[in-house]
Design an enzyme around this catalytic site. Sequence first.
Site, PDB file in Angstrom:
ATOM      1  N   LYS A 117       0.830  -1.214   0.000  1.00 56.36           N
ATOM      2  CA  LYS A 117       0.000   0.000   0.000  1.00 56.36           C
ATOM      3  C   LYS A 117       0.857   1.253   0.000  1.00 56.36           C
ATOM      4  CE  LYS A 117      -4.484  -1.461   1.716  1.00 56.36           C
ATOM      5  NZ  LYS A 117      -5.535  -1.291   2.704  1.00 56.36           N
ATOM      6  N   LYS A 199      -4.387 -10.937  -6.392  1.00 55.17           N
ATOM      7  CA  LYS A 199      -5.692 -11.151  -5.749  1.00 55.17           C
ATOM      8  C   LYS A 199      -6.741 -10.189  -6.313  1.00 55.17           C
ATOM      9  CE  LYS A 199      -6.066  -8.182  -1.784  1.00 55.17           C
ATOM     10  NZ  LYS A 199      -6.271  -7.840  -0.438  1.00 55.17           N
ATOM     11  N   LYS A 202     -10.780  -4.440  -4.875  1.00 56.70           N
ATOM     12  CA  LYS A 202     -11.566  -3.264  -5.248  1.00 56.70           C
ATOM     13  C   LYS A 202     -10.706  -2.185  -5.870  1.00 56.70           C
ATOM     14  CE  LYS A 202     -13.858  -3.597  -0.984  1.00 56.70           C
ATOM     15  NZ  LYS A 202     -13.981  -3.237   0.354  1.00 56.70           N
TER      16      LYS A 202
HETATM   17  P1  TYM Z   1     -10.636  -6.173   3.869  1.00 59.63           P
HETATM   18  O1  TYM Z   1     -11.681  -5.156   4.147  1.00 59.63           O
HETATM   19  O2  TYM Z   1      -9.567  -5.838   2.902  1.00 59.63           O
HETATM   20  O3  TYM Z   1     -11.289  -7.514   3.375  1.00 59.63           O
HETATM   21  C1  TYM Z   1     -12.357  -8.123   4.081  1.00 59.63           C
HETATM   22  C2  TYM Z   1     -12.194  -9.633   4.037  1.00 59.63           C
HETATM   23  O4  TYM Z   1     -12.184 -10.081   2.676  1.00 59.63           O
HETATM   24  C3  TYM Z   1     -11.059 -10.944   2.483  1.00 59.63           C
HETATM   25  N1  TYM Z   1     -10.624 -10.802   1.086  1.00 59.63           N
HETATM   26  C4  TYM Z   1     -10.462 -11.816   0.236  1.00 59.63           C
HETATM   27  N2  TYM Z   1     -10.632 -13.137   0.381  1.00 59.63           N
HETATM   28  C5  TYM Z   1     -10.394 -13.912  -0.700  1.00 59.63           C
HETATM   29  N3  TYM Z   1     -10.003 -13.432  -1.913  1.00 59.63           N
HETATM   30  C6  TYM Z   1      -9.811 -12.102  -2.096  1.00 59.63           C
HETATM   31  N4  TYM Z   1      -9.450 -11.654  -3.287  1.00 59.63           N
HETATM   32  C7  TYM Z   1     -10.040 -11.234  -0.998  1.00 59.63           C
HETATM   33  N5  TYM Z   1      -9.963  -9.902  -0.834  1.00 59.63           N
HETATM   34  C8  TYM Z   1     -10.309  -9.646   0.456  1.00 59.63           C
HETATM   35  C9  TYM Z   1     -10.015 -10.447   3.477  1.00 59.63           C
HETATM   36  O5  TYM Z   1      -9.073 -11.444   3.769  1.00 59.63           O
HETATM   37  C10 TYM Z   1     -10.879 -10.096   4.672  1.00 59.63           C
HETATM   38  O6  TYM Z   1     -11.127 -11.240   5.456  1.00 59.63           O
HETATM   39  N6  TYM Z   1      -7.789  -5.664   7.906  1.00 59.63           N
HETATM   40  C11 TYM Z   1      -8.970  -6.287   7.372  1.00 59.63           C
HETATM   41  C12 TYM Z   1     -10.228  -5.877   8.103  1.00 59.63           C
HETATM   42  C13 TYM Z   1     -10.130  -6.048   9.583  1.00 59.63           C
HETATM   43  C14 TYM Z   1     -10.238  -7.269  10.286  1.00 59.63           C
HETATM   44  C15 TYM Z   1     -10.101  -6.899  11.672  1.00 59.63           C
HETATM   45  C16 TYM Z   1     -10.422  -8.581   9.901  1.00 59.63           C
HETATM   46  C17 TYM Z   1      -9.943  -5.039  10.478  1.00 59.63           C
HETATM   47  N7  TYM Z   1      -9.945  -5.572  11.729  1.00 59.63           N
HETATM   48  C18 TYM Z   1     -10.141  -7.871  12.649  1.00 59.63           C
HETATM   49  C19 TYM Z   1     -10.459  -9.538  10.901  1.00 59.63           C
HETATM   50  C20 TYM Z   1     -10.322  -9.187  12.259  1.00 59.63           C
HETATM   51  C21 TYM Z   1      -9.128  -5.872   5.928  1.00 59.63           C
HETATM   52  O7  TYM Z   1      -8.612  -4.873   5.504  1.00 59.63           O
HETATM   53  O8  TYM Z   1      -9.967  -6.657   5.234  1.00 59.63           O
END
Ligand code: TYM
Length: 335
Positions: A117, A199, A202
């Site tokens: 990032k 991956k 968005k």
């Molecule tokens: P975020 O918002 O980027 O994504 C949310 C969830 O979607 C999963 N994900 C994917 N899984 C499979 N293939 C993909 N291409 C893909 N893109 C995204 C992510 O692994 C995630 O589970 N930091 C985290 C949010 C967060 C969080 C937490 C998660 C904040 N606090 C505490 C668990 C526990 C994040 O940015 O996810």
Amino acid sequence: MAEQTEKKLIFSGIQPTGVFTLGNYIGAIRNWGPLQDEYRCVYSVVDMHAITVRQDSVKLRQNTLQAYALLMACGIDLEKSLLFIQSHVHTHAELSWILSCNTQFGELSRMTQFKDKSQRHPDDMNAGLFTYPVLMAADILAYNADLVPVGVDQKQHLELARDIAQRFNQRYGDFFTMPEPYIPLVGAKVMSLQDPTKKMSKSDTNPNACILILDDKDTIIRKCKRAVTDSDTVVRYAEGKDGINNLMTIYSSVTGKDFDAIEREFDGQGYDTFKMAVGEAVADHLRPMQETYAKLIGDKKYLNECYTQSDAKALAYSSKIVQKVYHKIGFVDAR
Ligand code: TYM
């Protein structure tokens, strides 16, 4: 959240940075609903995480409500689980500070998502982007969560949360539960439709790379038809066939069919037929969720009631844990 202490506690969160992708859905959200009967589930729209990358404030507010309604439409049931907005529950920021004083600079520098990032946003390498995994650890540890359902890209952050918890426990005496990742066997990393070595995300600049879960049927089919594959013609899961492997993963996730069954189904049929079937299956799978979402998003008053209730419960629950943390580290008890 009922006080059924025998059930394990789940925590997970998602950033409100726009309509969720099929990757978010398959890798994470779709697994959240089915966990609600077996576990106490705490889910959050993590708006504080979202601002580590610059956000338009009007859009962020809209996206947060949209994310909330989408999660409900995807099966989060407020009779069973908490679903709250992170910035409404101040314990997360508070615990994050304490944990950041127990996290090393070197540990944070190794986070691959920070490296990615900060390369993508060289003009805004803010401190929040760097300490983001500490806030994520605070999200999880503020509830002493046992399990954290996430896609594979969050594994490194979760490992850091465990390291922080372990260090805290060594310094101050056993307190935090060690959170375990809960990663699906199929679909833990859904790949870009345009570059299946990356991956699905968005933030991809190519709109054809990513299916959004509110895309209509025609759009979904068009994106699947344009998906990058290989010069072979046989639908089978194999090394070097990243594009087809990804489409098979998606198809398997939305139909429940395993790879052998998919190979048999498309035996002798070529990629075009398969891509069309993937698009149709995804669109049909998402339609009921999209219909529920359309009803929910129009009812802001109801959404407000839902998050207000969950916010309060999440605050009450996490406050007890954070107060104990304050005491352990030597802060004078308040009151
Ligand atoms: P975020 O918002 O980027 O994504 C949310 C969830 O979607 C999963 N994900 C994917 N899984 C499979 N293939 C993909 N291409 C893909 N893109 C995204 C992510 O692994 C995630 O589970 N930091 C985290 C949010 C967060 C969080 C937490 C998660 C904040 N606090 C505490 C668990 C526990 C994040 O940015 O996810």
